[in-house]
Design a protein around this motif. Structure first.
Motif, PDB file in Angstrom:
ATOM      1  N   ALA A 174      20.926  45.790   9.688  1.00  0.00           N
ATOM      2  CA  ALA A 174      21.237  46.032   8.116  1.00  0.00           C
ATOM      3  C   ALA A 174      20.214  47.068   7.288  1.00  0.00           C
ATOM      4  CB  ALA A 174      21.166  44.360   7.570  1.00  0.00           C
ATOM      5  N   GLU A 175      18.717  47.842   7.770  1.00  0.00           N
ATOM      6  CA  GLU A 175      18.140  48.241   7.167  1.00  0.00           C
ATOM      7  C   GLU A 175      19.268  50.222   7.411  1.00  0.00           C
ATOM      8  OE1 GLU A 175      14.153  47.939   8.780  1.00  0.00           O
ATOM      9  OE2 GLU A 175      13.947  46.063   7.716  1.00  0.00           O
ATOM     10  N   ALA A 176      19.088  50.246   9.298  1.00  0.00           N
ATOM     11  CA  ALA A 176      19.983  51.131   9.106  1.00  0.00           C
ATOM     12  C   ALA A 176      20.928  51.242   8.775  1.00  0.00           C
ATOM     13  CB  ALA A 176      19.884  51.154  10.847  1.00  0.00           C
ATOM     14  N   LEU A 177      22.391  50.232   8.577  1.00  0.00           N
ATOM     15  CA  LEU A 177      23.754  50.263   7.405  1.00  0.00           C
ATOM     16  C   LEU A 177      23.153  51.105   6.626  1.00  0.00           C
ATOM     17  CD1 LEU A 177      26.152  50.039   7.842  1.00  0.00           C
ATOM     18  CD2 LEU A 177      25.773  47.853   7.423  1.00  0.00           C
ATOM     19  N   ARG A 178      22.687  50.150   5.477  1.00  0.00           N
ATOM     20  CA  ARG A 178      21.549  50.197   4.296  1.00  0.00           C
ATOM     21  C   ARG A 178      20.888  52.001   3.902  1.00  0.00           C
ATOM     22  NH1 ARG A 178      17.958  46.718   2.841  1.00  0.00           N
ATOM     23  NH2 ARG A 178      19.707  44.766   2.855  1.00  0.00           N
ATOM     24  N   ALA A 179      20.507  52.256   4.925  1.00  0.00           N
ATOM     25  CA  ALA A 179      20.163  53.750   4.392  1.00  0.00           C
ATOM     26  C   ALA A 179      20.916  54.674   4.777  1.00  0.00           C
ATOM     27  CB  ALA A 179      18.821  54.579   6.263  1.00  0.00           C
ATOM     28  N   ARG A 180      21.881  54.176   5.164  1.00  0.00           N
ATOM     29  CA  ARG A 180      23.329  55.698   5.595  1.00  0.00           C
ATOM     30  C   ARG A 180      24.661  55.506   4.558  1.00  0.00           C
ATOM     31  NH1 ARG A 180      20.769  54.632  10.326  1.00  0.00           N
ATOM     32  NH2 ARG A 180      20.375  56.281  12.137  1.00  0.00           N
ATOM     33  N   GLY A 181      23.920  54.494   3.886  1.00  0.00           N
ATOM     34  CA  GLY A 181      24.907  54.014   2.332  1.00  0.00           C
ATOM     35  C   GLY A 181      25.666  53.163   2.221  1.00  0.00           C
ATOM     36  N   GLY A 182      24.987  52.154   3.251  1.00  0.00           N
ATOM     37  CA  GLY A 182      25.713  51.251   3.088  1.00  0.00           C
ATOM     38  C   GLY A 182      26.836  50.355   3.105  1.00  0.00           C
ATOM     39  N   LEU A 183      27.387  49.138   3.080  1.00  0.00           N
ATOM     40  CA  LEU A 183      29.004  48.422   3.136  1.00  0.00           C
ATOM     41  C   LEU A 183      29.819  49.927   2.416  1.00  0.00           C
ATOM     42  CD1 LEU A 183      28.653  45.292   3.617  1.00  0.00           C
ATOM     43  CD2 LEU A 183      29.175  46.756   5.119  1.00  0.00           C
ATOM     44  N   ALA A 184      29.492  50.249   1.364  1.00  0.00           N
ATOM     45  CA  ALA A 184      30.488  50.771   0.572  1.00  0.00           C
ATOM     46  C   ALA A 184      31.279  51.689   1.074  1.00  0.00           C
ATOM     47  CB  ALA A 184      29.539  51.357  -1.248  1.00  0.00           C
ATOM     48  N   ALA A 185      30.527  52.268   1.228  1.00  0.00           N
ATOM     49  CA  ALA A 185      30.633  53.828   2.700  1.00  0.00           C
ATOM     50  C   ALA A 185      31.816  53.734   3.672  1.00  0.00           C
ATOM     51  CB  ALA A 185      29.157  54.804   2.998  1.00  0.00           C
ATOM     52  N   THR A 186      31.824  52.251   4.482  1.00  0.00           N
ATOM     53  CA  THR A 186      33.025  52.241   5.134  1.00  0.00           C
ATOM     54  C   THR A 186      34.211  52.371   4.414  1.00  0.00           C
ATOM     55  OG1 THR A 186      32.564  49.514   5.228  1.00  0.00           O
ATOM     56  CG2 THR A 186      31.627  50.779   6.404  1.00  0.00           C
ATOM     57  N   GLU A 187      34.299  51.720   2.772  1.00  0.00           N
ATOM     58  CA  GLU A 187      35.696  51.660   2.074  1.00  0.00           C
ATOM     59  C   GLU A 187      35.491  52.828   1.601  1.00  0.00           C
ATOM     60  OE1 GLU A 187      37.519  49.604   2.322  1.00  0.00           O
ATOM     61  OE2 GLU A 187      35.819  47.842   3.674  1.00  0.00           O
ATOM     62  N   THR A 188      34.579  53.936   0.737  1.00  0.00           N
ATOM     63  CA  THR A 188      35.341  54.905   0.408  1.00  0.00           C
ATOM     64  C   THR A 188      35.570  55.893   1.179  1.00  0.00           C
ATOM     65  OG1 THR A 188      33.320  55.675   0.936  1.00  0.00           O
ATOM     66  CG2 THR A 188      33.693  54.770  -1.528  1.00  0.00           C
ATOM     67  N   THR A 189      34.914  55.887   2.479  1.00  0.00           N
ATOM     68  CA  THR A 189      35.761  56.946   4.023  1.00  0.00           C
ATOM     69  C   THR A 189      36.829  56.310   4.182  1.00  0.00           C
ATOM     70  OG1 THR A 189      34.894  55.641   5.530  1.00  0.00           O
ATOM     71  CG2 THR A 189      33.359  57.874   5.080  1.00  0.00           C
ATOM     72  N   LYS A 190      37.422  55.345   4.291  1.00  0.00           N
ATOM     73  CA  LYS A 190      38.634  54.688   4.419  1.00  0.00           C
ATOM     74  C   LYS A 190      39.974  54.975   3.457  1.00  0.00           C
ATOM     75  CE  LYS A 190      41.116  51.536   6.603  1.00  0.00           C
ATOM     76  NZ  LYS A 190      40.816  51.482   8.089  1.00  0.00           N
ATOM     77  N   GLN A 191      39.262  55.215   2.288  1.00  0.00           N
ATOM     78  CA  GLN A 191      40.389  55.619   1.380  1.00  0.00           C
ATOM     79  C   GLN A 191      40.363  57.350   1.250  1.00  0.00           C
ATOM     80  OE1 GLN A 191      38.243  53.976  -2.293  1.00  0.00           O
ATOM     81  NE2 GLN A 191      39.267  52.061  -1.952  1.00  0.00           N
ATOM     82  N   LYS A 192      39.487  58.040   1.681  1.00  0.00           N
ATOM     83  CA  LYS A 192      39.685  59.684   1.879  1.00  0.00           C
ATOM     84  C   LYS A 192      40.703  59.444   2.635  1.00  0.00           C
ATOM     85  CE  LYS A 192      35.195  60.747   0.444  1.00  0.00           C
ATOM     86  NZ  LYS A 192      34.220  60.978   0.989  1.00  0.00           N
ATOM     87  N   ARG A 193      40.646  58.526   3.787  1.00  0.00           N
ATOM     88  CA  ARG A 193      41.496  59.018   5.347  1.00  0.00           C
ATOM     89  C   ARG A 193      42.945  58.523   4.480  1.00  0.00           C
ATOM     90  NH1 ARG A 193      39.850  55.722   9.324  1.00  0.00           N
ATOM     91  NH2 ARG A 193      37.427  56.096   8.793  1.00  0.00           N
ATOM     92  N   ASN A 194      42.820  57.821   4.011  1.00  0.00           N
ATOM     93  CA  ASN A 194      44.761  57.805   3.599  1.00  0.00           C
ATOM     94  C   ASN A 194      44.843  58.396   3.097  1.00  0.00           C
ATOM     95  OD1 ASN A 194      44.104  55.454   5.076  1.00  0.00           O
ATOM     96  ND2 ASN A 194      44.156  54.273   3.418  1.00  0.00           N
TER      97      ASN A 194
END
Lengths: 182, 209
Positions: free
Chosen positions: B189-209
């Protein structure tokens, strides 16, 4: 938020790993896996909503084709078999276990989580399991329960273990027990 | 991670995953109301023929997957024989056998990636509604990656137990195993937060679409 998300994912993995080891054997010679112990712990430790999500994630992995159920079962077939009722009951069992653990705070956590696991992980789970067998196999509820009776003592023991383990986790990592962390 | 998918390719591997899953769903709907043992028996033979057409490997793997079902079917059949309803028992057992075998065949001939693609396709409407479905793929990946790691830790706990005790390791190992999993989860969880957290999974997704 990241923390509870990762807890859900890792608990799904934990339930799978607990299912892979045939954990102990009763005198009856029935192999008892620790998988339903994992389901009970998911509810008791993560709470109702996250516990149920962890179990749903595990079921999704099984449906995707991974052999993660006790005894290495998996794939789409288990969802149309006679024991599919137990799979439907798994997330509900975790939810009920978590719901009771979250709300009943006046007693010792081992007792609370143990009773919660007994209600959620045995009573509720078997209600779904028996209903599934009645629907899929055309047995009467009593016949289905008789066919399953060899597993019930083991599951009652697992509920007691779930209570003790939950309290031990609470003592070792108080803030990891999300069902009590607010 | 060992999926159940067969390495050896067959013509069924080439059929789109979504079509195979739709076929199983259709089979369930069609077969459940049937009460004639001959019709269901023919269905079971048809499924066996499908396995045969996918090769000897598929047949062997399919039989292995059905093994846990045998005891259950024996109990169901025994109850119906006791009630004097042999015909009904036969129908029910053949129906379960055929449908489970058919659903297993989809699993045996579909790669995990293709299953995930079907899942994403099913989730697409929710994604468009703005639900955070990107994190589901992350949760699946995280759980799949964790299972072998956690499994190794369970093995290590068992080894340590055997080195010290004469009794077989039992449920006592559940506590340390859960503790290890929770500590791992905190680090991830700490590592995930350090890499932008859960929000990052959604923004990259939108960019791909």
């Amino acid at each position: 938020m990241e923390r509870s998300f990762v807890f859900v994912a890792l608990f799904a993995a934990l339930i799978a790993v607990l299912g892979l080891v045939p954990s102990f054997m009763l005198i009856t010679g029935v192999p008892i896996s620790a998988q339903s112990l994992g389901v009970m712990l998911a509810g008791a430790v993560l709470g109702a909503r996250r516990g149920a999500l962890a179990v749903l994630l595990l079921l999704l992995l099984v449906a995707l084709g991974l052999p993660l159920l006790a005894g290495g079962r998996g794939g789409l077939g288990v969802f149309v078999g006679p024991t599919a009722g137990f799979l439907v009951g798994f997330p509900v069992a975790a939810f009920v276990t978590g719901w009771i653990t979250e709300r009943w705070r006046s007693m010792d956590l081992a007792l609370v989580a143990g009773v919660a696991a007994l209600v959620g992980g045995v009573l509720v789970l078997y209600a779904f399991g028996v209903a599934g067998m009645v629907l899929a196999a055309g047995l009467s509820p009593v016949q289905a329960l008789t066919a399953l009776s060899a597993f019930i003592p083991g599951d009652i023991i697992k509920a007691a273990i779930a209570g003790v383990v939950t309290r031990a986790i609470w003592q070792a990592r108080p803030d990891a027990v999300l069902s009590r962390a607010h | 991670m060992l999926a159940l998918t067969l390495e050896q390719r067959s013509w069924l591997h080439a059929v789109p995953a979504g079509a195979k899953m739709a076929a199983v769903a259709l089979a369930v709907v069609l077969v459940v109301p049937v009460t004639d043992p001959a019709v269901i028996g023919a269905m079971v033979l048809g499924v066996a023929a499908l396995y045969g057409s996918a090769g000897a490997m598929a047949l062997r793997a399919g039989l292995r997957l059905l093994r846990p079902l045998v005891l259950m079917l024996a109990i169901i059949m025994a109850w119906h024989l006791l009630m004097g309803e042999a015909r009904l028992g036969l129908v029910i057992c053949l129906r379960i056998l055929g449908l489970v075998a058919l659903a297993n065949l989809v699993t045996l001939t579909t790669r995990l990636d293709d299953m995930m693609a079907v899942l994403e396709w099913l989730m697409a409407p929710l994604t468009r509604l703005g639900l955070p479905t990107g994190r589901l793929a992350l949760a699946v990946a995280l759980a799949i990656r964790t299972i072998p790691a956690l499994s190794l830790k369970a093995d290590a706990l068992r080894e340590a137990w055997r080195a010290r005790a004469t009794r077989r390791p039992g449920p006592q190992l559940a506590f340390p195993l859960v503790l290890l999993a929770l500590d791992d989860a905190t680090h991830v969880a700490e590592a995930l937060r350090a890499r932008g957290g859960l929000a990052a999974t959604e923004t990259t997704k939108q960019k791909r679409n």
